[in-house]
Motif scaffolding. Structure first.
Motif, short mmCIF file in Angstrom:
data_model
loop_
_atom_site.label_atom_id
_atom_site.label_comp_id
_atom_site.label_asym_id
_atom_site.label_seq_id
_atom_site.Cartn_x
_atom_site.Cartn_y
_atom_site.Cartn_z
N PRO A 195 -0.24 -7.35 -2.26
CA PRO A 195 -0.35 -8.59 -3.34
C PRO A 195 0.07 -7.87 -4.73
O PRO A 195 -0.34 -6.60 -4.90
CB PRO A 195 -1.84 -8.80 -3.39
CG PRO A 195 -2.45 -8.56 -2.34
CD PRO A 195 -1.70 -7.40 -1.83
N GLY A 196 1.08 -8.35 -5.60
CA GLY A 196 1.46 -7.77 -6.65
C GLY A 196 2.62 -7.09 -6.49
O GLY A 196 3.21 -6.97 -5.60
N THR A 197 2.79 -6.23 -7.64
CA THR A 197 4.03 -5.26 -7.64
C THR A 197 3.71 -3.74 -7.17
O THR A 197 2.74 -3.23 -8.29
CB THR A 197 4.92 -5.45 -9.03
OG1 THR A 197 5.16 -6.83 -9.19
CG2 THR A 197 6.08 -4.62 -9.01
N TRP A 198 4.12 -3.12 -6.46
CA TRP A 198 4.04 -1.95 -5.89
C TRP A 198 5.25 -0.85 -6.05
O TRP A 198 6.20 -1.43 -5.93
CB TRP A 198 3.40 -1.68 -4.69
CG TRP A 198 1.98 -2.45 -4.38
CD1 TRP A 198 1.91 -3.87 -4.49
CD2 TRP A 198 0.63 -2.03 -4.38
NE1 TRP A 198 0.37 -4.23 -4.50
CE2 TRP A 198 -0.19 -2.81 -4.46
CE3 TRP A 198 0.33 -0.60 -4.42
CZ2 TRP A 198 -1.54 -2.73 -4.27
CZ3 TRP A 198 -1.11 -0.35 -4.26
CH2 TRP A 198 -1.96 -1.31 -4.34
N ASP A 199 4.80 0.33 -6.28
CA ASP A 199 5.85 1.31 -6.36
C ASP A 199 5.60 2.41 -5.15
O ASP A 199 4.31 2.75 -4.73
CB ASP A 199 6.16 2.22 -7.61
CG ASP A 199 6.62 1.40 -8.95
OD1 ASP A 199 7.67 0.68 -8.47
OD2 ASP A 199 6.28 1.57 -9.85
N GLY A 200 6.51 2.57 -4.46
CA GLY A 200 6.16 3.77 -3.51
C GLY A 200 7.41 4.69 -3.00
O GLY A 200 8.66 4.60 -3.59
N ILE A 201 6.98 5.93 -2.44
CA ILE A 201 7.86 6.82 -2.03
C ILE A 201 7.57 6.85 -0.56
O ILE A 201 6.55 7.00 0.12
CB ILE A 201 7.63 8.40 -2.68
CG1 ILE A 201 7.78 8.05 -4.08
CG2 ILE A 201 8.31 9.50 -2.11
CD1 ILE A 201 7.57 9.32 -5.11
N THR A 202 8.56 7.06 0.28
CA THR A 202 8.37 7.17 1.56
C THR A 202 9.33 8.39 2.15
O THR A 202 10.25 8.70 1.40
CB THR A 202 8.88 5.91 2.48
OG1 THR A 202 8.62 6.13 3.74
CG2 THR A 202 10.50 5.62 2.11
N SER A 203 8.93 9.01 3.14
CA SER A 203 9.48 10.06 3.98
C SER A 203 9.35 10.29 5.40
O SER A 203 8.60 9.49 5.90
CB SER A 203 9.01 11.52 3.15
OG SER A 203 9.94 12.50 3.50
N GLU A 204 9.99 11.04 5.92
CA GLU A 204 9.75 11.38 7.64
C GLU A 204 9.58 12.73 7.90
O GLU A 204 9.96 13.82 6.92
CB GLU A 204 11.24 11.04 8.17
CG GLU A 204 11.31 9.60 7.83
CD GLU A 204 12.56 9.19 8.81
OE1 GLU A 204 13.20 9.96 9.17
OE2 GLU A 204 13.03 7.93 8.87
N ALA A 205 8.87 13.09 8.68
CA ALA A 205 8.68 14.59 9.12
C ALA A 205 8.79 14.37 10.61
O ALA A 205 7.80 13.88 11.31
CB ALA A 205 7.56 15.29 8.54
N GLY A 206 9.29 15.25 11.36
CA GLY A 206 9.35 15.05 13.11
C GLY A 206 9.79 13.58 13.28
O GLY A 206 10.71 12.92 12.71
N TRP A 207 8.76 13.02 14.04
CA TRP A 207 8.74 11.88 14.40
C TRP A 207 8.10 10.76 13.44
O TRP A 207 8.43 9.63 13.28
CB TRP A 207 8.20 11.29 15.80
CG TRP A 207 8.93 12.15 16.79
CD1 TRP A 207 10.23 12.03 17.46
CD2 TRP A 207 8.28 13.34 17.55
NE1 TRP A 207 10.43 12.79 18.43
CE2 TRP A 207 9.08 13.57 18.86
CE3 TRP A 207 7.11 13.93 17.70
CZ2 TRP A 207 9.06 14.36 19.51
CZ3 TRP A 207 6.87 14.56 18.60
CH2 TRP A 207 7.87 15.22 19.57
N GLY A 208 7.19 11.27 12.60
CA GLY A 208 6.48 10.30 11.76
C GLY A 208 7.00 9.98 10.46
O GLY A 208 7.95 10.54 10.02
N ARG A 265 -0.11 0.60 -7.69
CA ARG A 265 0.45 -0.48 -8.11
C ARG A 265 1.51 -0.25 -9.36
O ARG A 265 1.23 1.02 -10.10
CB ARG A 265 -0.74 -1.18 -8.98
CG ARG A 265 -1.64 -1.74 -7.96
CD ARG A 265 -2.87 -2.38 -8.71
NE ARG A 265 -3.57 -3.04 -7.68
CZ ARG A 265 -4.74 -2.60 -6.93
NH1 ARG A 265 -5.01 -1.42 -7.30
NH2 ARG A 265 -5.48 -3.21 -6.06
N ALA A 266 2.30 -0.99 -9.60
CA ALA A 266 3.48 -0.77 -10.60
C ALA A 266 2.76 -0.87 -11.84
O ALA A 266 2.08 -2.07 -12.07
CB ALA A 266 4.62 -1.60 -10.44
#
Length: 97
Positions: free
Chosen positions: A75-88, A95-96
């Motif tokens: 719910p609401g506005t969110w900021d995020g950072i995503t990444s990968e390592a191996g298979w994960g 919250r923004a």
């Protein structure tokens, strides 16, 4: 699983759809290979708290939810950072402002 955990500090077993925490009282919520209860996560997470969403096998995780869908579901506005390592794959989000 709690008995086998290497961590020996306080541990709580509960229903993820009704967490036993006060509103805005949790600094970090780590969700690893589990279902997302976005309203409950938002309820207990502190205003400056962080959500850590992990799928250890990426798209092959049986209950996989892409990081973008996690951000959209909260719910609401969110900021995020995503990444990968191996298979994960993982996401850290807050919250923004």
């Amino acid at each position: 699983m709690l008995r086998l955990a290497a961590f020996r500090g306080p541990q709580i077993q509960s229903d993820a759809s009704a967490l036993p925490f006060r509103a805005r009282s949790v600094t970090v919520i780590a969700l690893i290979n589990m279902f997302l209860f976005p309203t409950e996560v938002s309820r207990v997470l502190a205003d400056d708290g962080i959500v850590l969403w992990v799928s250890t096998n990426g798209e092959q995780t049986p209950i996989y939810l892409p990081p973008a869908d996690v951000l959209h579901a909260l719910p609401g506005t969110w900021d995020g950072i995503t990444s990968e390592a191996g298979w994960g794959t993982w996401l850290t989000a807050r919250r923004a402002p």
